[in-house]
Design an enzyme around this catalytic site. Sequence first.
Site, PDB file in Angstrom:
ATOM      1  N   CYS A  79      99.689  20.489  95.104  1.00  0.00           N
ATOM      2  CA  CYS A  79      99.459  21.124  96.400  1.00  0.00           C
ATOM      3  C   CYS A  79      99.629  22.651  96.291  1.00  0.00           C
ATOM      4  CB  CYS A  79     100.359  20.509  97.467  1.00  0.00           C
ATOM      5  SG  CYS A  79      99.771  20.788  99.143  1.00  0.00           S
ATOM      6  N   HIS A 167      99.314  14.564  97.014  1.00  0.00           N
ATOM      7  CA  HIS A 167     100.699  14.277  96.632  1.00  0.00           C
ATOM      8  C   HIS A 167     100.788  12.906  95.966  1.00  0.00           C
ATOM      9  CE1 HIS A 167     102.756  17.675  98.589  1.00  0.00           C
ATOM     10  NE2 HIS A 167     101.731  17.625  99.434  1.00  0.00           N
ATOM     11  N   GLU A 169     103.323  11.618  94.588  1.00  0.00           N
ATOM     12  CA  GLU A 169     104.683  11.074  94.670  1.00  0.00           C
ATOM     13  C   GLU A 169     104.904  10.175  95.873  1.00  0.00           C
ATOM     14  OE1 GLU A 169     104.831  15.203  96.615  1.00  0.00           O
ATOM     15  OE2 GLU A 169     103.796  14.205  94.976  1.00  0.00           O
ATOM     16  N   SER A 221     136.871   5.892  97.481  1.00  0.00           N
ATOM     17  CA  SER A 221     136.591   5.713  98.900  1.00  0.00           C
ATOM     18  C   SER A 221     136.170   4.290  99.237  1.00  0.00           C
ATOM     19  CB  SER A 221     135.454   6.660  99.311  1.00  0.00           C
ATOM     20  OG  SER A 221     134.241   6.261  98.697  1.00  0.00           O
ATOM     21  N   GLY A 222     135.903   3.481  98.211  1.00  0.00           N
ATOM     22  CA  GLY A 222     135.347   2.158  98.437  1.00  0.00           C
ATOM     23  C   GLY A 222     133.834   2.150  98.411  1.00  0.00           C
ATOM     24  N   GLY A 223     133.232   3.339  98.340  1.00  0.00           N
ATOM     25  CA  GLY A 223     131.779   3.453  98.318  1.00  0.00           C
ATOM     26  C   GLY A 223     131.202   3.351  96.918  1.00  0.00           C
ATOM     27  N   VAL A 224     129.881   3.421  96.851  1.00  0.00           N
ATOM     28  CA  VAL A 224     129.171   3.246  95.586  1.00  0.00           C
ATOM     29  C   VAL A 224     129.466   4.380  94.615  1.00  0.00           C
ATOM     30  CG1 VAL A 224     126.892   3.047  94.518  1.00  0.00           C
ATOM     31  CG2 VAL A 224     127.323   1.973  96.736  1.00  0.00           C
ATOM     32  N   SER A 226     131.900   6.800  94.276  1.00  0.00           N
ATOM     33  CA  SER A 226     133.226   6.932  93.657  1.00  0.00           C
ATOM     34  C   SER A 226     133.534   5.724  92.774  1.00  0.00           C
ATOM     35  CB  SER A 226     134.303   7.096  94.733  1.00  0.00           C
ATOM     36  OG  SER A 226     134.429   5.949  95.539  1.00  0.00           O
ATOM     37  N   SER A 227     133.030   4.543  93.144  1.00  0.00           N
ATOM     38  CA  SER A 227     133.284   3.343  92.338  1.00  0.00           C
ATOM     39  C   SER A 227     132.601   3.436  90.981  1.00  0.00           C
ATOM     40  CB  SER A 227     132.794   2.096  93.081  1.00  0.00           C
ATOM     41  OG  SER A 227     133.465   1.934  94.306  1.00  0.00           O
TER      42      SER A 227
END
Length: 509
Positions: A79, A167, A169, A221-224, A226-227
Amino acid sequence: MHEKIIILDFGSQYTQLIARRVRELNVYCEIHPFNHLPEFTGDVKGIILSGSPYSVRQADAPQLDLTLFHEKYPVLGVCYGAQYLAQQAGGEVQPSTIREYGRANLGFIQHEDKLFKDIPAHSQVWMSHGDTIVTTPANFEITASTDTVRVAAYRVTGTDTYGIQFHPEVTHSTDGKQLLKNFLVDICGCSQEWTPDSFIEETVSELQQQLGNDKVVLGLSGGVDSSVAAMLLHRAIGKNLHCIFVDNGLLRKDEYASVLEQYKHLGLNIRGIDAKDRFLSQLAGIKDPELKRKAIGRVFIEVFDDAAHEVQDVVWLGQGTIYPDVIESVSVKGPSATIKSHHNVGGLPDFMKLKIVEPLKTLFKDEVRRVGRSLGLEDFILGRHPFPGPGLAIRILGEVTAEKVAILQEADSIYINNLKEAGLYDQVWQAGAIFLPVQSVGVMGDERTYENVICLRAVESLDGMTADWCHLPYQVLAKISNEIINKVKGINRVVYDISSKPPATIEWE
C-alpha cells in the site's frame, strides 16, 4: 542469530497483522518504526514496508533512506510502501478517482512472477487506500491489476523489489498468505524454522547463559503471559526462580485461592501474599483511572519489593512483557503519550535495583499460548481470558470500594460461568463485567428500587490490538442478566456493550 524479516512501520493499523502472518509462516520478524531503523545485519533476509494513514503526497509524509537496504535485500512494499517506492523511483501517485476500499479481484495476474506463484486468476484482495499509482518508471513491470486499479502490483525489473497496492495480511485477501509465503520462501529464501519448540530451546539456552546461578523473582498473576514466562525461567534456572503471587483484592471471585492451587502442580517455587486491605485503602477517594493505575502500581511495587527482599541475593526481576507491549512503547512519530501505565515496559523503579529479564518480549499473545502448550501447560491456564493488570479497579468506574468489588466479583462470576456452561468461553477473546457509576430505577416485587448497573463486555480478537464485540445469543444474555439481577444484591439493571476497538477500547478505563 535467527534469520529474520524487518517490517518498517509507517503507522498502518495493519502493521502488526503483517508481522503475525509472517510469524504464522514460521519466519521470525521484527517491527521497527521507519524513523528508528535497526542495523541491517547478515541475518536479515528481507524488508517489508507497511501501509500508512499518510499520503505520499503530503509534505509531512514519512520519509525513508532507501539506499540503506534497497537492492541489498528483497523488498515488498504494501500500500503506502508500494506508492513510496514508486514515487521515489520517479513514478506518479495521485488521488484515486474513486474510493478504493474493500474487496476487489485481480482480473490480471502475471503468473510467471515469483510473487504470484500458485495464486489463481481473479483472486480476491482487500484494498484500503485513497491514492493510486498513475504512472510507473520504465523499469517497473506491472504484475497484477483489478478493474479499477491498473497498478495493483509491480516488480522492479532485474531486482527483488516488489510493490502491492492491496493488503495480503487481512483474511479478506483470500490468497494473501500464499503471496507472503512466496515472498518469504521463494524470494527471500527463508527456511521457515522458527517454531514454538525452537523458541523454547533457544530461549532456555539464552536464559541459562544470561542468568547463570543468579536468583530471579517474578510476579505471577494467574494469566497466560506470567505463567509461560515462569515456566521458561523455571526450565532454565529451576529453584533459583522465586514466584510471588499478590492478592490485591481486585482479582476475580475466589481467584487467589484457585490460582495458588493450580500452580502447585507445576513445580514452581511460589509464595502467596494477601495484601487486599493495603491496596483498597490506597484507592479510597480516587476516581481518575490513571491515578488508580498509578496507586495500584505503586502499592504492588512496595508489596513485591518487601517480598523480594525476603529472598537473599536476588539479582533479576522476571516480567511477562510481550511484543505488543514493546511495540506500543514506541510510536511511529516517537514515544507515545497514550501508553497505559500498567503496561510497565521498563517501569521498574530505581530503588529496587534489579535487572529485568523478559523471556516473552518477542512474542505475540497467540504465540505465547503455542509456546505454553509446547511447555506442557494445561488449557485451564492457556485458555484464560486476558485480565487487566489493575484488575477490577478499572472495571469499577469511579471510586473503588470493598462493597463495589464484592458486587462486581459476584456479577462477573455469574457471567463467566454462564459463558463456560454455554460452551462460549473459548470462542471469546476477553469477557468481563463492568460496574457503572450510575443508578437506575427498577421494580422488585412491589417495591421501587434505585440501584446499580452492570455492563457486560465480550470481544473477539486475535491479539487485542483490534477487537469486535461478540454476538452472544440473546437467550444466553437473558439468562445471565436474570441471574445477576436475582442473585447479586445492589444490581437492578444489566446492559451489553456493542462497541468495537477502535474506536472504543476493550476495557472501559
